[in-house]
Design a protein around this motif. Structure first.
Motif, short mmCIF file in Angstrom:
data_model
loop_
_atom_site.label_atom_id
_atom_site.label_comp_id
_atom_site.label_asym_id
_atom_site.label_seq_id
_atom_site.Cartn_x
_atom_site.Cartn_y
_atom_site.Cartn_z
N GLY A 43 -0.32 6.51 12.15
CA GLY A 43 0.57 6.88 11.06
C GLY A 43 1.64 5.83 10.80
O GLY A 43 2.64 6.10 10.14
N LYS A 44 1.45 4.62 11.35
CA LYS A 44 2.44 3.57 11.14
C LYS A 44 2.35 3.02 9.73
O LYS A 44 3.27 2.41 9.24
CB LYS A 44 2.24 2.43 12.15
CG LYS A 44 2.73 2.77 13.53
CD LYS A 44 2.50 1.62 14.49
CE LYS A 44 3.00 1.98 15.88
NZ LYS A 44 2.62 1.02 16.87
N SER A 45 1.19 3.19 9.13
CA SER A 45 1.03 2.75 7.75
C SER A 45 0.46 3.93 6.96
O SER A 45 0.12 4.96 7.53
CB SER A 45 0.06 1.58 7.68
OG SER A 45 -1.20 1.97 8.18
N ARG A 46 0.35 3.74 5.64
CA ARG A 46 -0.27 4.79 4.84
C ARG A 46 -1.75 4.83 5.17
O ARG A 46 -2.33 3.80 5.53
CB ARG A 46 -0.07 4.50 3.36
CG ARG A 46 1.37 4.57 2.91
CD ARG A 46 1.46 4.49 1.41
NE ARG A 46 0.97 3.23 0.88
CZ ARG A 46 0.35 3.11 -0.30
NH1 ARG A 46 0.13 4.17 -1.05
NH2 ARG A 46 -0.05 1.93 -0.74
#
Lengths: 161, 249
Positions: A43-46
């Motif tokens: 979930g660090k990026s979309r």
């Protein structure tokens, strides 16, 4: 996930590979890879960014394989220089009616990718850096130069947005 | 992005849709094909995991024996957990009469998944702070299980975006709850296979591996929760159903 991002993933694969069947194969493989790694998605990026990175890697793998097994170069960037996407007459005719794409295709090949990711997928420079695995500074520089060149060409053609 | 850029973006997208991507949609035929592939890959993946475990377990057992011998040789502190988990911070998860000190000492290893550095946290309150107070923890754990490890993962404590709670029982194995923050609302349910289940008001997903272990995925409030353990599915579901913010809201 497929309902939400499937078409974007397929189109990105098509952008890189220039062939509908190859793009479908690449999309399929990308979703299978995504499935395998889903439990580790941080979930660090979309999700969209994450999936795009996966599909670009799949496309690069496919192009690398093709390059070693065939004489024809398949650099994705070169696809736009010699637009394989538009081999059909109808597509060429459609392309001739465009303003932006015609000029984009006249730019040096390495600018096509960042323009697609920036203008079409609406990624930030940080996201572009993440998906194509380049430093953000390099992406910023490349994108700046690409937009500058595109602007010059459009002005030469009398197009003022 | 300035106005000119906005116009160019709009025009680029319009032209790309008309010229490159005309009629290029992910249709049901392709989706079905991918779903079919997923079904064939699942058992293969599990078998490979099982083979990996068969190779690694003997080595792990040997390592454990060596560590035990070393511990007997040099002695063990009376209560190794006292230095890492303050008693009283995890009451809601510790069955009555259970001594938390009987649990497994906290590991000081880095994240085995290779995802950022692992940082041991002293209490659930500290872990909650990482998630701005929104961390859900189970109000119920099966008899015999105690919370033995609280870890945060991230490049630094300030940027930690994953919390792992590990619960162990002397003779009943262990289960973990991993909570990962997401920048956008994660896809709920089973986007990639598994059995869709209801967890309270939320849509969860249950996946059972060939070795009998179960995993429950739950997405809520821009956080992905993954409950994993060698417990029966109904027991794991019962735990998931009690996920609440400890001490409030």
């Amino acid at each position: 996930m497929m309902d939400r991002y499937g078409t974007a993933v397929l189109r990105t694969a098509y952008f890189y590979l220039g062939d509908r069947h190859l793009a479908e194969d690449a999309s399929q493989e990308a979703f299978l890879r995504a499935y395998r790694h889903w439990p580790r998605f941080q979930g660090k990026s979309r999700v969209h960014t994450w999936l795009t990175r996966i599909v670009i890697n799949v496309c690069r793998d496919k192009m690398r394989l093709k390059r070693t097994s065939a004489e024809e170069p398949t650099d994705p960037i070169e696809l736009k220089g010699t637009p394989r996407i538009s081999v059909e007459e109808e597509a060429l005719a459609r392309l001739s009616r465009t303003v932006i794409l015609q000029q984009v295709l006249k730019l040096p090949a390495h600018y096509h990718e960042v323009l697609y990711l920036y203008y079409y997928l609406e990624f930030s420079t940080k996201e572009i850096a993440e998906v194509i695995d380049l430093p953000e500074g390099t992406v910023r520089g490349r994108l700046h130069r690409a937009r500058q060149l595109l602007g010059e060409r459009l002005r030469e053609e009398g197009y003022t947005p | 992005m300035n106005d000119t850029d906005g116009i160019l973006r709009e025009r680029y997208a319009k032209e790309a849709d008309e010229v490159w991507f005309r009629d290029l949609e992910m249709d049901e035929r392709l989706k079905s094909s991918i779903r079919a592939q997923l079904l064939t890959i699942e058992p293969r993946r599990k078998r490979r995991n099982a083979a990996w475990r068969r190779r690694v377990y003997p080595l792990a057992s040997a390592a454990a024996v060596l560590i035990l011998i070393a511990a007997l040789q040099f002695g063990i502190p009376d209560n190794p957990l006292d230095t890492v988990i303050e008693k009283g911070n995890v009451e809601s998860n510790v069955p009555e009469g259970t001594d938390i000190a009987t649990g497994t000492p906290m590991s000081t290893l880095m994240d085995p998944d290779g995802v950022g550095g692992r940082r041991a946290m002293a209490s659930i309150e500290d872990a909650k702070a990482v998630f701005a107070g929104r961390l859900l923890v189970p109000a119920y754990v099966p008899d015999g299980f105690v919370l033995t490890e609280i870890s945060a993962y991230g490049e630094s404590e300030a940027t930690a975006d994953k919390i792992v709670l590990r619960y162990t029982a002397a003779d009943a194995g262990e289960f973990t709850l991993a909570a990962s923050l997401s920048e956008e609302q994660p896809v709920p349910g089973c986007p990639n296979g598994g059995e869709s289940i209801r967890i309270g008001d939320e849509q969860g997903c249950l996946q059972t591996a060939a070795d009998g272990s179960n995993e429950i995925y739950l997405t809520t409030d821009k956080t992905v929760y993954v409950l994993t353990g060698n417990l029966p599915a109904d027991q794991l579901t019962a735990i998931a159903e009690t996920l609440t913010i400890p001490g409030g809201e």
